[in-house]
Design a protein around this motif. Structure first.
Motif, PDB file in Angstrom:
ATOM      1  N   UNK A 255       0.836  -1.197   0.000  1.00  0.00           N
ATOM      2  CA  UNK A 255       0.000   0.000   0.000  1.00  0.00           C
ATOM      3  C   UNK A 255       0.876   1.253   0.000  1.00  0.00           C
ATOM      4  N   UNK A 256       1.867   1.276   0.856  1.00  0.00           N
ATOM      5  CA  UNK A 256       2.706   2.455   1.006  1.00  0.00           C
ATOM      6  C   UNK A 256       3.540   2.771  -0.223  1.00  0.00           C
ATOM      7  N   UNK A 257       4.065   1.733  -0.874  1.00  0.00           N
ATOM      8  CA  UNK A 257       4.924   1.955  -2.049  1.00  0.00           C
ATOM      9  C   UNK A 257       4.122   2.388  -3.272  1.00  0.00           C
ATOM     10  N   UNK A 258       2.868   2.003  -3.329  1.00  0.00           N
ATOM     11  CA  UNK A 258       1.977   2.396  -4.426  1.00  0.00           C
ATOM     12  C   UNK A 258       2.609   2.063  -5.784  1.00  0.00           C
ATOM     13  N   UNK A 259       3.031   0.810  -5.907  1.00  0.00           N
ATOM     14  CA  UNK A 259       3.620   0.334  -7.155  1.00  0.00           C
ATOM     15  C   UNK A 259       2.892  -0.921  -7.613  1.00  0.00           C
ATOM     16  N   UNK A 260       2.956  -1.171  -8.917  1.00  0.00           N
ATOM     17  CA  UNK A 260       2.314  -2.364  -9.448  1.00  0.00           C
ATOM     18  C   UNK A 260       3.221  -3.579  -9.264  1.00  0.00           C
ATOM     19  N   UNK A 261       2.607  -4.710  -8.991  1.00  0.00           N
ATOM     20  CA  UNK A 261       3.317  -5.972  -8.865  1.00  0.00           C
ATOM     21  C   UNK A 261       2.331  -7.073  -9.220  1.00  0.00           C
ATOM     22  N   UNK A 262       2.727  -8.306  -8.963  1.00  0.00           N
ATOM     23  CA  UNK A 262       1.838  -9.426  -9.274  1.00  0.00           C
ATOM     24  C   UNK A 262       0.540  -9.346  -8.473  1.00  0.00           C
ATOM     25  N   UNK A 263       0.608  -8.785  -7.263  1.00  0.00           N
ATOM     26  CA  UNK A 263      -0.598  -8.717  -6.433  1.00  0.00           C
ATOM     27  C   UNK A 263      -1.031  -7.281  -6.120  1.00  0.00           C
ATOM     28  N   UNK A 264      -0.454  -6.316  -6.812  1.00  0.00           N
ATOM     29  CA  UNK A 264      -0.853  -4.915  -6.651  1.00  0.00           C
ATOM     30  C   UNK A 264      -1.029  -4.286  -8.026  1.00  0.00           C
ATOM     31  N   UNK A 265      -2.225  -3.759  -8.277  1.00  0.00           N
ATOM     32  CA  UNK A 265      -2.499  -3.124  -9.564  1.00  0.00           C
ATOM     33  C   UNK A 265      -3.110  -1.745  -9.331  1.00  0.00           C
ATOM     34  N   UNK A 266      -2.787  -0.814 -10.209  1.00  0.00           N
ATOM     35  CA  UNK A 266      -3.232   0.578 -10.061  1.00  0.00           C
ATOM     36  C   UNK A 266      -4.059   0.974 -11.284  1.00  0.00           C
ATOM     37  N   UNK A 267      -5.211   1.580 -11.016  1.00  0.00           N
ATOM     38  CA  UNK A 267      -6.144   1.949 -12.077  1.00  0.00           C
ATOM     39  C   UNK A 267      -6.547   3.411 -11.947  1.00  0.00           C
ATOM     40  N   UNK A 268      -6.997   3.977 -13.071  1.00  0.00           N
ATOM     41  CA  UNK A 268      -7.660   5.271 -13.036  1.00  0.00           C
ATOM     42  C   UNK A 268      -9.090   5.060 -12.546  1.00  0.00           C
ATOM     43  N   UNK A 269      -9.651   6.063 -11.879  1.00  0.00           N
ATOM     44  CA  UNK A 269     -11.035   5.958 -11.418  1.00  0.00           C
ATOM     45  C   UNK A 269     -11.983   5.583 -12.555  1.00  0.00           C
ATOM     46  N   UNK A 270     -11.728   6.174 -13.744  1.00  0.00           N
ATOM     47  CA  UNK A 270     -12.619   5.958 -14.883  1.00  0.00           C
ATOM     48  C   UNK A 270     -12.593   4.529 -15.399  1.00  0.00           C
ATOM     49  N   UNK A 271     -11.553   3.764 -15.049  1.00  0.00           N
ATOM     50  CA  UNK A 271     -11.459   2.387 -15.524  1.00  0.00           C
ATOM     51  C   UNK A 271     -12.626   1.528 -15.038  1.00  0.00           C
ATOM     52  N   UNK A 272     -13.260   1.940 -13.952  1.00  0.00           N
ATOM     53  CA  UNK A 272     -14.354   1.151 -13.383  1.00  0.00           C
ATOM     54  C   UNK A 272     -15.726   1.605 -13.885  1.00  0.00           C
ATOM     55  N   UNK A 273     -15.755   2.620 -14.734  1.00  0.00           N
ATOM     56  CA  UNK A 273     -17.015   3.162 -15.207  1.00  0.00           C
ATOM     57  C   UNK A 273     -17.365   2.701 -16.608  1.00  0.00           C
ATOM     58  N   UNK A 274     -18.643   2.711 -16.902  1.00  0.00           N
ATOM     59  CA  UNK A 274     -19.106   2.339 -18.242  1.00  0.00           C
ATOM     60  C   UNK A 274     -20.423   3.038 -18.540  1.00  0.00           C
ATOM     61  N   UNK A 275     -20.690   3.204 -19.828  1.00  0.00           N
ATOM     62  CA  UNK A 275     -21.987   3.717 -20.281  1.00  0.00           C
ATOM     63  C   UNK A 275     -22.797   2.531 -20.780  1.00  0.00           C
TER      64      UNK A 275
END
Length: 382
Positions: A255-275
């Motif tokens: 959580x603290x490092x805020x980096x992507x790894x095999x078990x940590x992924x980072x997304x933009x808020x909009x990635x979860x939205x759809x029309x």
């Protein structure tokens, strides 16, 4: 949860400060106690003032007694139904920490909850109402409503339902939409199964903040920690696993490092939205001619369909690529378009495992056949 809650607040660990923490479903007060103990270990001069509400008379009494034994102000522990009778209606807190009940119906609280929902954001439930069969997202909104304008942090446990339940425009989807469009969600941590004595289902920590550091703004971190556990020597009800200290440290570090790894992924808020678009097709008469009304094709409700278009995609481009090649007479009824949000957590961490080759499966079956002393021979030679 406590490690993550205090992670970015280094001043709490060094200065002589007083902060407030609130649990809207405090039970016997375990979470409040753990938070206070953690802070005292890090900074003896810091003061964490606990507030809580609990519906169960017995657990409320234990929580209050615990506060009194420790010489703290027990007046801030209240007895009552948080959803229908908020005892801290006008209060805001620095931290909110909770493990509300999963799948608890709120039909008995419906009148009070719906009445408060009509107040919009002057009440707690302005974003929307979940299905009456599960009040988790009412507790989630309660936590959000208690955040101070100058900044607060929330850590709350839910099962998988609040991640994805409800279609576009539904109460749960609108709640997620409010959280994500207001950039309140920092992270979601998937916990191991079988860590609670009364349930074995998948659980998730939602971490929210209205004072995100700049590098987290517009982003959501998903941490899949469901493999970070050790088996208990002896089960306690459904509690068969524990999260050891080294795993807690690993989750906190991720959580603290805020980096992507095999078990940590980072997304933009909009990635979860759809029309969610409604695709119409024309009604045709017996001769195959398109029926018209005021010069426009009449939609055939039997042929109506919907498509979910990611927010980051252009709707018209998606329509021309994914729909028109297959149904060239279709069109979008733009009046019916709805915006939805969901967080399909497991999909982001899914790993395809190819099936075993058939010859290997056959070899295994034949090994079993040997053990069964020829019982399967007739089946395969029939």
């Amino acid at each position: 949860m406590v490690n993550i809650l205090f992670y970015n607040d280094s001043n709490l660990l060094t200065e002589e400060v007083a902060k407030t923490i609130y649990d809207p479903a405090c039970g016997t007060g375990g979470m409040l106690s753990v938070a206070e103990d953690y802070l005292k270990k890090m900074n003896k001069s810091a003061q964490l003032i606990g507030f809580g509400q609990e519906i169960n008379d017995q657990t409320y009494a234990i929580c209050k007694a615990d506060m009194l034994i420790k010489g703290e102000n027990a007046d801030q522990i209240k007895n009552g139904n948080t959803l229908s009778d908020d005892k801290f209606k006008d209060d805001k807190f620095d931290y909110i920490l909770s493990n509300p009940p999963f799948g608890r119906e709120w039909k008995n609280d419906r009148k009070a909850v719906q009445s408060e929902a009509k107040l919009g954001f002057a009440g707690r439930f302005g974003a929307g109402l979940p299905a009456v069969g599960d009040g988790q997202m009412l507790f989630l909104q309660t936590a959000i409503s208690k955040m101070k304008t100058q900044g607060s942090r929330v850590a709350i446990i839910h099962n998988g339902s609040p991640l994805f339940t409800g279609d576009a425009g539904s109460g749960p989807s609108e709640i997620r939409r409010y959280i994500l469009e207001n950039d309140l969600l920092e992270a979601i941590v998937a916990l191991p199964n079988d860590i609670f004595y009364n349930t074995g289902i998948a659980t998730y920590i939602w971490v929210l903040s209205n004072k995100k550091p700049s590098y987290r703004k517009g982003k959501v971190q998903l941490i899949n920690a469901n493999k970070l556990f050790v088996k208990r020597r002896k089960s306690l009800g459904n509690k068969r696993n524990d999260i050891p200290k080294e795993s807690i440290d690993a989750i906190t570090k991720l959580y603290g490092e805020f980096k992507e790894s095999e078990i940590s992924k980072i997304f933009d808020n909009e990635d979860f939205g759809y029309a969610k678009i409604t695709v119409e097709r024309p009604k045709k008469d017996e001769n195959g001619e398109i029926e018209l009304k005021k010069g426009k094709p009449v939609a055939d409700s039997k042929l109506r369909d919907t498509e979910n278009v990611p927010l980051k995609e252009d709707i018209q481009e998606y329509f021309e690529r994914e729909v028109l090649p297959f149904v060239p007479d279709a069109w979008i009824d733009e009046k019916k378009t709805k915006i939805g949000y969901e967080i399909p957590f497991t999909r982001y961490f899914y790993k395809y495992i190819p099936p075993k080759p058939s010859k290997d499966i056959m070899a295994e079956i034949m090994e079993i056949e040997k053990d069964l002393d020829g019982v399967l021979e007739e089946i395969f030679n029939d």
